[in-house]
Enzyme design. Structure first.
Site, PDB file in Angstrom:
ATOM      1  N   LYS A  41      51.942  26.914  16.269  1.00  0.00           N
ATOM      2  CA  LYS A  41      51.864  27.181  14.839  1.00  0.00           C
ATOM      3  C   LYS A  41      52.606  26.128  13.850  1.00  0.00           C
ATOM      4  O   LYS A  41      51.996  25.802  12.840  1.00  0.00           O
ATOM      5  CB  LYS A  41      52.400  28.554  14.601  1.00  0.00           C
ATOM      6  CG  LYS A  41      51.843  29.736  15.262  1.00  0.00           C
ATOM      7  CD  LYS A  41      52.416  31.034  15.061  1.00  0.00           C
ATOM      8  CE  LYS A  41      53.774  31.030  15.682  1.00  0.00           C
ATOM      9  NZ  LYS A  41      53.770  31.258  17.490  1.00  0.00           N
ATOM     10  N   ASP A  51      54.140  30.604  21.024  1.00  0.00           N
ATOM     11  CA  ASP A  51      54.241  29.197  21.447  1.00  0.00           C
ATOM     12  C   ASP A  51      52.721  28.777  21.272  1.00  0.00           C
ATOM     13  O   ASP A  51      52.423  27.947  22.233  1.00  0.00           O
ATOM     14  CB  ASP A  51      54.564  29.122  22.879  1.00  0.00           C
ATOM     15  CG  ASP A  51      55.980  29.731  23.015  1.00  0.00           C
ATOM     16  OD1 ASP A  51      56.864  29.485  22.357  1.00  0.00           O
ATOM     17  OD2 ASP A  51      56.207  30.550  23.875  1.00  0.00           O
ATOM     18  N   GLY A  67      60.437  29.351  18.113  1.00  0.00           N
ATOM     19  CA  GLY A  67      60.348  28.055  18.147  1.00  0.00           C
ATOM     20  C   GLY A  67      59.264  27.449  17.762  1.00  0.00           C
ATOM     21  O   GLY A  67      58.190  27.545  18.365  1.00  0.00           O
ATOM     22  N   HIS A  68      59.195  26.768  16.624  1.00  0.00           N
ATOM     23  CA  HIS A  68      58.036  25.754  16.071  1.00  0.00           C
ATOM     24  C   HIS A  68      58.620  24.292  16.139  1.00  0.00           C
ATOM     25  O   HIS A  68      59.643  23.946  15.841  1.00  0.00           O
ATOM     26  CB  HIS A  68      57.686  26.137  14.816  1.00  0.00           C
ATOM     27  CG  HIS A  68      57.369  27.646  14.701  1.00  0.00           C
ATOM     28  ND1 HIS A  68      56.974  28.147  13.271  1.00  0.00           N
ATOM     29  CD2 HIS A  68      57.234  28.594  15.557  1.00  0.00           C
ATOM     30  CE1 HIS A  68      56.684  29.626  13.474  1.00  0.00           C
ATOM     31  NE2 HIS A  68      56.711  29.767  15.001  1.00  0.00           N
ATOM     32  N   GLN A 104      56.482  34.253  16.585  1.00  0.00           N
ATOM     33  CA  GLN A 104      55.864  34.800  17.700  1.00  0.00           C
ATOM     34  C   GLN A 104      54.418  34.745  17.763  1.00  0.00           C
ATOM     35  O   GLN A 104      53.515  34.099  17.241  1.00  0.00           O
ATOM     36  CB  GLN A 104      56.422  36.105  17.990  1.00  0.00           C
ATOM     37  CG  GLN A 104      58.079  36.257  18.589  1.00  0.00           C
ATOM     38  CD  GLN A 104      58.958  36.011  17.610  1.00  0.00           C
ATOM     39  OE1 GLN A 104      58.747  36.810  16.521  1.00  0.00           O
ATOM     40  NE2 GLN A 104      59.991  35.368  17.753  1.00  0.00           N
TER      41      GLN A 104
END
Length: 466
Positions: free
Chosen positions: A18, A15, A44-45, A228
């Site tokens: 990225k 988080d 989740g990006h 991650q």
């Protein structure tokens, strides 16, 4: 910095922002290909472009650029339903996803993986999306791969895959019933749904290792995107409170199927820190059990900023309120799960560990703007374990859990969003960044000062070699 390839990897617990950095690099530096090499749709990006927010889970962050080839590598585990849903969401918003390719060697998240993960995964705070059980089956050679579902002619292989699915599924149903006491899956119903989903992505399946070889042979520029963060790496993270894949630089090679070593290796570092799920977390602001109850955000209802009275209490030492201040300012809720993230001060001991295990050449510092107007901010520069002072990240989880952070205090700073170069940042912000660089021994070449794609500045020259 016009190298032929680069690696983007989270240098904390995930988080870190990225997606934004990948998106910005693709636009600013003309990368031709983005490769996602690990994880699943537990990642989740989030990309913000032209005022629009695009949350991505499986699909690489270069997807908004039609000229860029986007690759889901063999190290990723693919949930067919999650992939199709993500494709549909992007397509509805006008994003043409024809530039996406999926490795035929990637493993598939199956229905039983989700059932088992939901039943067993709560203890370490998994997303219950079946990622861990899928990687377990991959390691024990019981997994099902994309190339078994879609054959070499890009046709859904109902005969072969159906036989394998029924064979493995019968064993999993026995496990689900007899060991876990749960209801068995309707295998034929689940299989029919998977066949239906596969029709959506079958034409995107290929030997992505060969594709990447051709891309590199043509002299094109490749950006490798990790999911991650290094502190969740299976080998080098805070085991057992980790993810199930190799996050670090070594995962880039095995997960992409490309032996080309990226010249630029960029660690994404948030100006503070966050963590989702269980496990020791030095510098945490507030009690996690309390946070899970009190800081839940209802979908579509943004939480209000802290009152002046609450902010004063936070500055007077109320860690729960200080964590809430940062959480609300940074909107620190999981892109995938919606859970409130645990927030704390930036831990340079942990980040330096990530620098070492991934051979990072620079960092991209994100969310500097979230710390704006906090009068006093902190960095962790050592740990205390009893009467011992540690400057390296412990491998033993029980030792990490008993450590206490050693802080350095820094003066807060005002608005940074309008800065276009490093000298335009407030002096206090410059001092904060310079300390991060000197501790890590590598430069912060990219500094993100706001949520939009354009809200970042690049340091061509720094006082730290890199």
């Amino acid at each position: 910095m016009r190298n032929t390839s680069a690696l983007i990897v989270g240098a904390q617990f995930g988080d870190e922002g990225k997606g934004k950095i990948v998106d910005s690099l693709v636009q600013d530096e003309d990368f031709d290909c983005v490769v996602r090499y690990n994880g699943g749709n537990n990642a989740g990006h989030t990309i913000v472009s032209d005022g629009q927010t695009y949350p991505l889970h499986l699909i690489p962050s270069g997807i908004l650029h039609p000229h860029v080839t986007n690759v889901i590598g063999a190290g990723v585990v693919v949930d067919p339903a999650g992939l199709v849903q993500e494709l549909a969401t992007l397509t509805e918003r006008g994003v043409d996803c024809k530039n996406l390719f999926i490795s035929d060697r990637a493993h598939l998240v199956m229905p039983w993986h989700k059932v088992i993960d939901a039943h067993l995964g709560g203890k370490i705070g998994t997303t219950a999306r079946g990622i861990g059980p899928c990687y377990e089956d991959r390691a024990s050679r019981r997994g099902l791969r994309v190339g078994e579902l879609v054959d070499e002619n890009n046709t859904v292989d109902k005969e072969h895959f159906g036989a394998r699915f029924r064979e493995v599924g019968a064993h999993k149903n026995e496990l689900i019933q007899k060991l876990y006491g749960l209801e068995p899956l309707d295998l034929e119903k689940e299989l029919a749904e998977i066949f239906h989903l596969a029709e959506t992505f079958k034409d995107r399946v290929c030997d992505t290792s060969e594709l990447l070889y051709q891309i590199k042979t043509e002299g094109k520029r490749v950006l490798f995107e990790g999911a991650q963060g290094c502190l969740l790496d299976l080998d080098w993270g805070s085991y057992p409170y980790v993810t199930s894949s190799t996050v670090t630089f070594s995962g880039c090679l095995s997960g992409s199927g490309s032996a080309h070593i990226p010249e630029r290796r960029i660690g994404i570092v948030k100006a503070y820190s966050t963590r989702v799920g269980e496990g020791p977390y030095l510098g945490e602001l507030g009690d996690y059990e309390t946070i899970k109850v009190q800081d839940v955000a209802k979908k579509g209802e943004p939480l209000p900023p802290l009152s002046d009275d609450e902010k004063q209490k936070a500055l007077n030492g109320d860690d729960l309120l200080m964590g809430r201040w940062i959480r609300r300012a940074g909107r620190e809720y999981g892109t995938t799960t919606g859970r409130p993230r645990r927030c704390g001060w930036l831990d340079l001991v942990a980040v330096k560990h990530a620098v070492q295990v991934s051979g990072l050449t620079e960092v991209a510092l994100t969310k500097l703007d979230i710390l704006v107007d906090i009068p006093k901010i902190k960095l962790i520069t050592a740990y205390k374990d009893g009467d011992k002072t540690l400057t390296t990240f412990p491998s033993r989880i029980n030792q990490l859990a008993r450590c206490q952070p050693v802080y350095e205090d820094f003066e807060g700073f005002g608005e940074v969003k309008n800065a276009k170069s490093f000298p335009e940042l407030p002096r206090a912000a410059q001092n904060f960044i310079r300390r991060i660089e000197s501790y890590l021994g590598i430069p912060a070449r990219i500094i993100s000062v706001g949520p939009e794609r354009s809200h970042h500045l690049v340091q061509e020259e720094t006082h730290v070699a890199g």
